[in-house]
Scaffold this motif. Structure first.
Motif, PDB file in Angstrom:
ATOM      1  N   GLU A  10       0.843  -1.242  -0.041  1.00 48.11           N
ATOM      2  CA  GLU A  10       0.054  -0.115   0.333  1.00 48.11           C
ATOM      3  C   GLU A  10       0.946   1.243  -0.076  1.00 48.11           C
ATOM      4  O   GLU A  10       0.330   2.493  -0.269  1.00 48.11           O
ATOM      5  N   ARG A  11       1.939   1.379   0.465  1.00 51.37           N
ATOM      6  CA  ARG A  11       2.676   2.237   0.627  1.00 51.37           C
ATOM      7  C   ARG A  11       4.304   2.579  -0.695  1.00 51.37           C
ATOM      8  O   ARG A  11       4.389   3.415  -0.550  1.00 51.37           O
ATOM      9  N   VAL A  12       3.449   1.176  -1.467  1.00 53.15           N
ATOM     10  CA  VAL A  12       4.839   1.721  -2.929  1.00 53.15           C
ATOM     11  C   VAL A  12       4.175   2.241  -3.473  1.00 53.15           C
ATOM     12  O   VAL A  12       3.182   2.613  -4.243  1.00 53.15           O
ATOM     13  N   LEU A  13       5.217   3.543  -3.908  1.00 51.52           N
ATOM     14  CA  LEU A  13       4.921   4.618  -4.576  1.00 51.52           C
ATOM     15  C   LEU A  13       5.202   3.739  -6.017  1.00 51.52           C
ATOM     16  O   LEU A  13       5.870   3.941  -6.442  1.00 51.52           O
ATOM     17  N   PRO A  14       3.796   5.127  -6.674  1.00 52.68           N
ATOM     18  CA  PRO A  14       3.954   4.753  -8.364  1.00 52.68           C
ATOM     19  C   PRO A  14       5.386   5.271  -8.759  1.00 52.68           C
ATOM     20  O   PRO A  14       6.403   3.961  -9.777  1.00 52.68           O
ATOM     21  N   GLY A  15       6.203   5.956  -8.330  1.00 48.08           N
ATOM     22  CA  GLY A  15       7.137   6.522  -9.342  1.00 48.08           C
ATOM     23  C   GLY A  15       8.512   5.219  -8.996  1.00 48.08           C
ATOM     24  O   GLY A  15       9.544   4.519 -10.109  1.00 48.08           O
ATOM     25  N   VAL A  16       8.887   4.743  -7.261  1.00 46.19           N
ATOM     26  CA  VAL A  16       9.703   3.627  -7.310  1.00 46.19           C
ATOM     27  C   VAL A  16       9.252   2.062  -7.856  1.00 46.19           C
ATOM     28  O   VAL A  16       9.899   0.959  -8.178  1.00 46.19           O
ATOM     29  N   ARG A  17       7.627   2.422  -8.085  1.00 48.16           N
ATOM     30  CA  ARG A  17       6.897   0.331  -8.681  1.00 48.16           C
ATOM     31  C   ARG A  17       7.221   0.247 -10.605  1.00 48.16           C
ATOM     32  O   ARG A  17       8.112  -0.545 -11.172  1.00 48.16           O
ATOM     33  N   PHE A  18       7.632   1.592 -10.570  1.00 46.84           N
ATOM     34  CA  PHE A  18       7.929   2.006 -12.355  1.00 46.84           C
ATOM     35  C   PHE A  18       9.370   1.673 -12.332  1.00 46.84           C
ATOM     36  O   PHE A  18       9.772   1.254 -13.460  1.00 46.84           O
ATOM     37  N   LEU A  26      21.996   2.298 -12.180  1.00 53.60           N
ATOM     38  CA  LEU A  26      21.816   3.185 -11.572  1.00 53.60           C
ATOM     39  C   LEU A  26      20.585   4.497 -11.422  1.00 53.60           C
ATOM     40  O   LEU A  26      20.330   4.849 -10.341  1.00 53.60           O
ATOM     41  N   ASP A  27      20.864   4.355 -12.293  1.00 51.51           N
ATOM     42  CA  ASP A  27      18.992   5.108 -12.661  1.00 51.51           C
ATOM     43  C   ASP A  27      17.869   4.774 -11.221  1.00 51.51           C
ATOM     44  O   ASP A  27      17.809   5.777 -11.149  1.00 51.51           O
ATOM     45  N   ILE A  28      17.974   3.919 -11.631  1.00 51.68           N
ATOM     46  CA  ILE A  28      16.620   3.204 -11.178  1.00 51.68           C
ATOM     47  C   ILE A  28      16.829   3.499 -10.064  1.00 51.68           C
ATOM     48  O   ILE A  28      15.995   3.605  -9.342  1.00 51.68           O
ATOM     49  N   LEU A  29      18.030   2.584  -8.688  1.00 52.92           N
ATOM     50  CA  LEU A  29      18.250   2.926  -7.674  1.00 52.92           C
ATOM     51  C   LEU A  29      17.825   4.654  -7.538  1.00 52.92           C
ATOM     52  O   LEU A  29      17.149   5.012  -6.189  1.00 52.92           O
ATOM     53  N   TRP A  30      18.568   5.616  -8.114  1.00 52.38           N
ATOM     54  CA  TRP A  30      18.623   6.987  -7.682  1.00 52.38           C
ATOM     55  C   TRP A  30      17.266   7.424  -7.185  1.00 52.38           C
ATOM     56  O   TRP A  30      16.938   7.761  -7.137  1.00 52.38           O
ATOM     57  N   SER A  31      16.340   6.842  -8.707  1.00 54.39           N
ATOM     58  CA  SER A  31      14.971   7.223  -8.956  1.00 54.39           C
ATOM     59  C   SER A  31      14.315   6.965  -7.938  1.00 54.39           C
ATOM     60  O   SER A  31      12.893   7.595  -7.509  1.00 54.39           O
ATOM     61  N   MET A  32      14.616   5.732  -7.469  1.00 51.27           N
ATOM     62  CA  MET A  32      13.345   5.000  -6.132  1.00 51.27           C
ATOM     63  C   MET A  32      13.962   6.409  -5.049  1.00 51.27           C
ATOM     64  O   MET A  32      12.742   6.414  -4.750  1.00 51.27           O
ATOM     65  N   LEU A  33      14.441   6.563  -4.853  1.00 48.06           N
ATOM     66  CA  LEU A  33      15.420   7.084  -4.034  1.00 48.06           C
ATOM     67  C   LEU A  33      13.969   8.769  -4.001  1.00 48.06           C
ATOM     68  O   LEU A  33      14.160   9.898  -2.950  1.00 48.06           O
ATOM     69  N   ASP A  34      14.802   9.016  -5.353  1.00 48.77           N
ATOM     70  CA  ASP A  34      13.730  10.539  -5.732  1.00 48.77           C
ATOM     71  C   ASP A  34      11.768  10.128  -5.545  1.00 48.77           C
ATOM     72  O   ASP A  34      12.047  11.724  -5.337  1.00 48.77           O
ATOM     73  N   LYS A  62      -0.840  -2.361  -6.330  1.00 50.69           N
ATOM     74  CA  LYS A  62      -1.033  -4.157  -6.980  1.00 50.69           C
ATOM     75  C   LYS A  62      -0.351  -4.242  -8.206  1.00 50.69           C
ATOM     76  O   LYS A  62      -0.087  -2.795  -9.179  1.00 50.69           O
ATOM     77  N   ARG A  63       0.697  -5.108  -7.974  1.00 49.10           N
ATOM     78  CA  ARG A  63       1.572  -5.080  -9.192  1.00 49.10           C
ATOM     79  C   ARG A  63       0.872  -5.643 -10.428  1.00 49.10           C
ATOM     80  O   ARG A  63       0.060  -6.758 -10.797  1.00 49.10           O
ATOM     81  N   LEU A  64       0.831  -4.960 -11.684  1.00 47.85           N
ATOM     82  CA  LEU A  64       0.206  -5.158 -12.502  1.00 47.85           C
ATOM     83  C   LEU A  64       0.526  -5.889 -14.228  1.00 47.85           C
ATOM     84  O   LEU A  64       0.402  -6.086 -14.945  1.00 47.85           O
ATOM     85  N   VAL A  65       2.554  -6.471 -13.858  1.00 49.01           N
ATOM     86  CA  VAL A  65       3.139  -6.273 -15.166  1.00 49.01           C
ATOM     87  C   VAL A  65       3.654  -7.650 -14.098  1.00 49.01           C
ATOM     88  O   VAL A  65       4.527  -7.648 -13.280  1.00 49.01           O
TER      89      VAL A  65
END
Ligand SMILES: O=C(O)c1cc(C(=O)O)c2c(n1)C(=O)C(=O)c1cc(C(=O)O)[nH]c1-2
Length: 251
Positions: free
Chosen positions: A115-123, A215-223, A248-251
Motif C-alpha cells: 500500500e505504501r509503494v509509490l508509483p515512481g518506485v514501482r515503475f 544506477l538510474d533505477i536505484l536513484w529514481s526510487m529515492l527521488d 497491485k503488481r500489474l506487470v
C-alpha cells in the motif's frame, strides 16, 4: 568520429567500478538516513518501498534463468533466488526484510499489501524486471553489478543506524548483515560473466550504459521517496492527502 577502443579486462573492470560514484549511497535521502537526520516516517517509507525491490529481485533472477540455456550458469544463479525466497534451512531475505519492517514499526501485512509503494518506485523496479525479461541473459545478469557497491552501503547502515535510531529493534538489521557475504559472492560471479561477455569495445560500452541504467533505477526510487516523504509531494498531493495510487503488481 573514431571508434572506441576495446579496454583491457583490467581497464574495463576499473570503468565498471568507477560507476560507483553514481551509486545511491550518494543520494540525499540516503545521506540523511546515514546521518541520523531521517524521521521515523522517512525510514518507514524507505523500508516499505524497498520491499517492492526485494520481492522483485527473485522474479528478475528467474527471468534471467528463463533466458539462459546453460545449466552451469543456472545452477549458480538459482542461489540468488534461494537467498531471497529461502529454503528448508534458511528463512531468506524477503522474510528478513519483513522483520526489518516490524523492527521499524510496520506490520507485515502493511508491507505485503504494497500500500505504501509509490508509483515512481514501482515503475523504476518494474523497469529492471522488464529489462531482465527482454535482454539477453548475459546483459541482464551483468545489470546486477551495482552490487559491486552494495557491501559498503549495507555496512554503512550497520555502522550508523543503531547509533542514530534507538527506536529500531536490533533484530531488524539481520538482512543487511546477511547481504555482506551474499553480495560479494554475487559480484564475483557477475564480474566474471561481464569480463567474458564484453569482448568488444561495443559490448563494453553497452554494458557500461546498462550499469548506468541500473544506477538510474536505484536513484529514481529515492527521488520518488524524496518527493513523498521529504517534500510532502506524494502523487496527487494537490488533489488529495489520500494514497489513491494503484497498489497491485500489474506487470
Ligand atoms: O540496500 C541496497 O542499497 C541494495 C542495493 C542493491 C543494488 O545495488 O542493486 C541490492 C541490494 N541492496 C540487495 O539487498 C540485493 O539483494 C540486491 C540484488 C540485486 C540485483 O541487482 O540482483 N541488487 C541488490
Amino acid at each position: 568520429m573514431t571508434e572506441a577502443t576495446r579496454l583491457t579486462p583490467e581497464e574495463f573492470e576499473a570503468a565498471l567500478r568507477a560507476k560507483g560514484k553514481y551509486y545511491h549511497i550518494h543520494h540525499p535521502y540516503h545521506i540523511a538516513m546515514h546521518n541520523g537526520e531521517a524521521t521515523r516516517e522517512q525510514i518507514q517509507g524507505w523500508v516499505a518501498n524497498r520491499f517492492y525491490y526485494q520481492t522483485s529481485i527473485p522474479i528478475k533472477d528467474a527471468a534471467i534463468m528463463a533466458n539462459c540455456p546453460h545449466p552451469e550458469v543456472r545452477r549458480q544463479w538459482v542461489q540468488r533466488i534461494l537467498d531471497h525466497d529461502g529454503d528448508a534451512q534458511n528463512e531468506g531475505g524477503i522474510e528478513a526484510w519483513l522483520r526489518l519492517g516490524e523492527a521499524v514499526g510496520l506490520t507485515r501485512e502493511s508491507l505485503l499489501s504494497e500500500e505504501r509503494v509509490l508509483p515512481g518506485v514501482r515503475f523504476a523496479v518494474d523497469a529492471y524486471v522488464n529489462f531482465a525479461r527482454r535482454a539477453c541473459w548475459q546483459e541482464a545478469a551483468c545489470s546486477s553489478l551495482t552490487e559491486l557497491f552494495a557491501p559498503q552501503i549495507h555496512q554503512s547502515r550497520l555502522d550508523s543506524w543503531p547509533q542514530h535510531y534507538g527506536w529500531i529493534e536490533p533484530s531488524g538489521y539481520d538482512y543487511f548483515r546477511s547481504r555482506l557475504g551474499q553480495a560479494r559472492r554475487d559480484v564475483e560471479h557477475g564480474l566474471s560473466l561481464a569480463l567474458a561477455w564484453c569482448d568488444t569495445a561495443k559490448k563494453q560500452q553497452r554494458m557500461l550504459e546498462i550499469l548506468q541504467f541500473k544506477l538510474d533505477i536505484l536513484w529514481s526510487m529515492l527521488d520518488a521517496m524524496t518527493l513523498a516523504y521529504s517534500l510532502n509531494r506524494a502523487p496527487y498531493h494537490t488533489v488529495t492527502d489520500d494514497a489513491v495510487w494503484h497498489t497491485k503488481r500489474l506487470v
